[in-house]
Design a protein around this motif. Structure first.
Motif, mmCIF file in Angstrom:
data_model
loop_
_atom_site.group_PDB
_atom_site.id
_atom_site.type_symbol
_atom_site.label_atom_id
_atom_site.label_comp_id
_atom_site.label_asym_id
_atom_site.label_seq_id
_atom_site.Cartn_x
_atom_site.Cartn_y
_atom_site.Cartn_z
ATOM 1 N N GLU A 48 -24.793 49.151 17.364
ATOM 2 C CA GLU A 48 -25.321 49.137 18.726
ATOM 3 C C GLU A 48 -26.830 48.894 18.701
ATOM 4 O OE1 GLU A 48 -23.051 48.887 20.929
ATOM 5 O OE2 GLU A 48 -24.469 48.644 22.570
ATOM 6 N N ARG A 51 -27.289 45.268 18.103
ATOM 7 C CA ARG A 51 -26.948 44.499 19.309
ATOM 8 C C ARG A 51 -28.054 44.585 20.356
ATOM 9 N NH1 ARG A 51 -20.427 44.587 20.420
ATOM 10 N NH2 ARG A 51 -19.881 44.188 18.246
ATOM 11 N N ASN A 192 -18.321 49.522 20.334
ATOM 12 C CA ASN A 192 -18.416 48.172 19.776
ATOM 13 C C ASN A 192 -17.490 48.035 18.571
ATOM 14 O OD1 ASN A 192 -19.724 49.213 17.391
ATOM 15 N ND2 ASN A 192 -21.646 49.300 18.531
#
Lengths: 270, 408
Positions: A48, A51, A192
């Motif tokens: 995360e 990302r 995710n």
């Protein structure tokens, strides 16, 4: 001041539990070989972080992910793994005086490390560790840094340089919160699907120099760290006694189904 | 701080080495040597039959805790609905207070609570502290932590407990961090040490493979979150039943906390809160869970598991193997990286019982396992086991349940 959106990901090395079995005769733990792994939930935290970094970069901002762990020298391996998965930098907090820390002392140590860093806007943690299972370090750390904490995030709805909007699943309801940055969040498996390490990442992981900070580097007193700095202490560890005496239901499939049906009736389930 | 092995009594038997989770013990020259991987968890001390291992040099502070007494329960509610775990905690709190010869208190922030409180008095509570204001309408960490901290500082309970719900597990760490005291997460057993009169907090760790008993030292209150559905919900006998929507009926046992709502500032902006619908489910809401694993063979066969679950008024669970194979969605996953559940009946179909799965369901009241492999570990913890083909047994069982319902 340079304007880089810095993300800190806190990770931990844990014993891999797939190797642990219970000896049914002695009811003690049997481990076949030793394996330590990156805490599974932390891989989602790293992903995360990466990302969000990519999101910020796409919108024209500079961003960077730093992975931090506290642990013995061998924990360095999970920091290298974090780099292979996309983290830019890593820091190891390692000192014998840190050993035996409960969630309070762990959070305090992390706080002192985070305070040494500059320009960080977001801290991401796995929702809990596989060994301790507490999930307390995140909210305690956030309080010590005087920033908001949102636990169990299942998606980042929006993020800018100033604010983050996070959706989380709490029991049977979704809650969406907006908070100003800097802030801390914890994530679970639903946020995710972590990528596999890239070749470039692996190469970087191999060559990266990972700084090690000890208790003096963090300007901490020994009485505030590790077991000495902990408010809780484990006084006993034991294996659960399985009092179950399994009753095998034998016979033809029809007889088995019939007996099971009778049991369920006795249990008032049907 | 140091961990030492007494070389004169150590036999080099490796019991400690086998127990150590952190690869911190080596047997060299017939003696145990503890290396720097050690995290001072103390597991080896318990494992050693010869009392050869000792931790020394912990900085102890001596505090006088005589100003702290009583057990205080955080009564959690969401938009006026009291969380079940709060009643469980009141029941447990009553026992702890009795063991200490002290009182049971509740603290309940919320909004328009009036008729919501009557059930609470069936659990032997001595005093309920209420903070009823619109600022508590939504459960926001920093608003709630402020009022809890105020109550703890004013009334100084010796023990403070909350439910290990999503809210409790982020709220109580914040409260503990403000108060500067210890917090033990997700306890499954609590008791009072009869001599020291301190709270013994027991919780599963390493995914339920091991139980650890933890104490709070150097600080008060002794705080813990407690796993829902573990403690029994037991109303006290002869509880006065004053069904009411009026605080006045309980005025002898209620106290309103004084506070200025304007002092309650929050860093959180709640944008939306919605009931989770459809695809995702809350496994812990069900008394019966029927779970499928790799042994069910493929995604389509989950319809059989669902049919059995439906016929029992239950819900479908799954092993990690089934979820990782995309046979069913993640909210159904039971185990260490999924949900921890403890229903009345757990039926494991085609699940071999990997340790991470057992960790999530081994506290279920009754476990029934159906598996082809007689050596599957699931049978070690099951109450009833069936070795056989689930595709032969389950359809027959469903038929009997449906017929049975027709008859009765």
């Amino acid at each position: 001041m340079e304007n880089i959106f810095r993300i800190i990901v806190c990770i931990k090395q844990v014993p891999g539990t797939t190797e642990i079995k219970i000896n049914p005769e002695t009811n003690t733990l049997v481990r076949e070989g030793i394996e330590t792994v990156i805490n599974p939930f932390d891989t989602y935290a790293i992903e995360e972080g990466v990302r969000i970094k990519e999101r910020m970069q796409q919108s024209g901002s500079e961003a960077e992910v730093t992975a931090i762990t506290m642990g013995p020298a061998q924990s360095e391996s999970i920091l290298r793994e974090a780099i292979s998965l996309g983290a830019d930098k890593a820091i190891l907090l390692s000192d014998r005086a840190f050993a035996g820390a409960d969630t309070w002392a762990t959070a305090l140590t992390l706080k002192n490390a985070v305070k040494k860093l500059e320009g960080w806007r977001l801290i991401i943690l796995g929702k809990q560790t596989l060994d301790g299972d507490t999930g307390q370090v995140g909210p305690e750390l956030a309080h010590m840094l005087n920033i908001p904490f949102i636990g169990y995030a299942s998606s980042i709805e929006h993020i800018s340089g100033q604010k983050i909007t996070v959706k989380r699943l709490a029991e049977d309801r979704y809650e969406t919160f907006e908070v100003r940055l800097p802030a801390a969040i914890s994530v679970g498996k639903d946020i995710n699907v972590p990528r596999v390490p890239s070749l470039r990442g692996k190469l970087k992981a191999k060559n990266e120099t990972i700084p090690v900070l000890n208790i003096a580097d963090l300007s901490m007193d020994e009485k505030d760290a590790g077991l000495s700095g902990s408010y809780t202490q484990v006084i006993k560890i034991f294996t659960p006694k399985h009092v179950y005496e399994v009753k095998m239901i034998e016979g033809s499939p029809d007889e088995q189904a019939e007996e099971l049906f009778t049991k369920l009736k006795q249990l008032n389930i049907v | 701080m140091e961990i030492k092995v007494d070389k004169t009594t150590c036999t080099g038997c490796s019991l400690c080495k086998n127990f150590c989770m952190y690869d911190a013990i080596e047997i060299t020259g017939g003696k145990a040597i503890i290396n720097d991987n050690c995290i001072f968890c103390g597991a080896c001390i318990d494992a050693c039959k010869f009392k050869s291992i000792e931790i020394t040099g912990i900085h102890e502070k001596n505090f006088d805790f005589s100003a702290y007494s009583g057990v205080m329960i955080f009564i959690e509610q969401h938009e006026g609905t009291v969380a079940e775990v709060s009643y469980e905690l009141l029941s447990e709190g009553r026992k702890l207070a009795d063991a200490l010869g002290s009182k049971l208190y509740g603290i309940m922030p919320g909004y328009e609570l009036k008729e919501k409180i009557s059930g609470i008095f069936n659990y032997g509570i001595d005093r309920l502290y209420i903070a009823d204001n619109e600022i508590f309408k939504h459960n926001i960490d920093d608003i709630y932590s402020k009022i809890l901290v105020q109550a703890i500082n004013k009334y100084r309970p010796d023990i403070f407990l909350g439910g290990a719900t999503s809210f409790g597990r982020t709220l109580l760490p914040k409260v503990a961090a403000i108060i500067k005291t210890g917090l033990t997460a997700d306890c499954t057993a609590l008791s009072i040490d009869p001599e020291k009169k301190i709270l013994l907090q027991t919780r599963p760790t390493f995914g339920g493979n091991v139980l650890a008993t933890i104490i709070t030292r150097n600080a008060r209150p002794q705080m813990a979150t407690v796993r829902p559905h573990v403690m029994a919900k037991e109303p006290v006998q002869n509880a006065e039943n004053r069904q009411t929507d009026n605080y006045l009926k309980y005025s002898d046992r209620i106290e309103f906390l004084e506070f200025d709502p304007l002092n309650f500032k929050t860093k959180y902006k709640l944008l939306s809160r919605e009931k989770e619908l459809g695809q995702s489910i809350n496994l812990s809401d069900y008394d019966v869970i029927v779970s499928g694993g790799r042994g069910i063979g493929g995604p389509d066969n989950f319809s059989l598991i669902k049919e059995l679950a439906d016929s029992l008024g239950g819900v479908v669970g799954a092993s990690r193997a089934a979820v990782d194979s995309n046979w069913i969605s993640y909210p159904h996953q039971v185990g260490q990286t999924g949900k921890t559940v403890n229903p009345k009946v757990y039926i494991a179909c085609g699940i071999s019982g990997a340790i991470q799965h057992l960790a999530g369901m081994q506290t279920s009241d009754i476990i029934i396992a159906i598996n082809r492999d007689p050596d599957a570990p699931i049978f070690k913890i099951a109450n009833y086991g069936i070795v056989g083909d689930l595709f032969e047994i389950i359809p027959r069982l469903i038929k009997k349940i449906k017929n049975g319902k027709g008859i009765t």
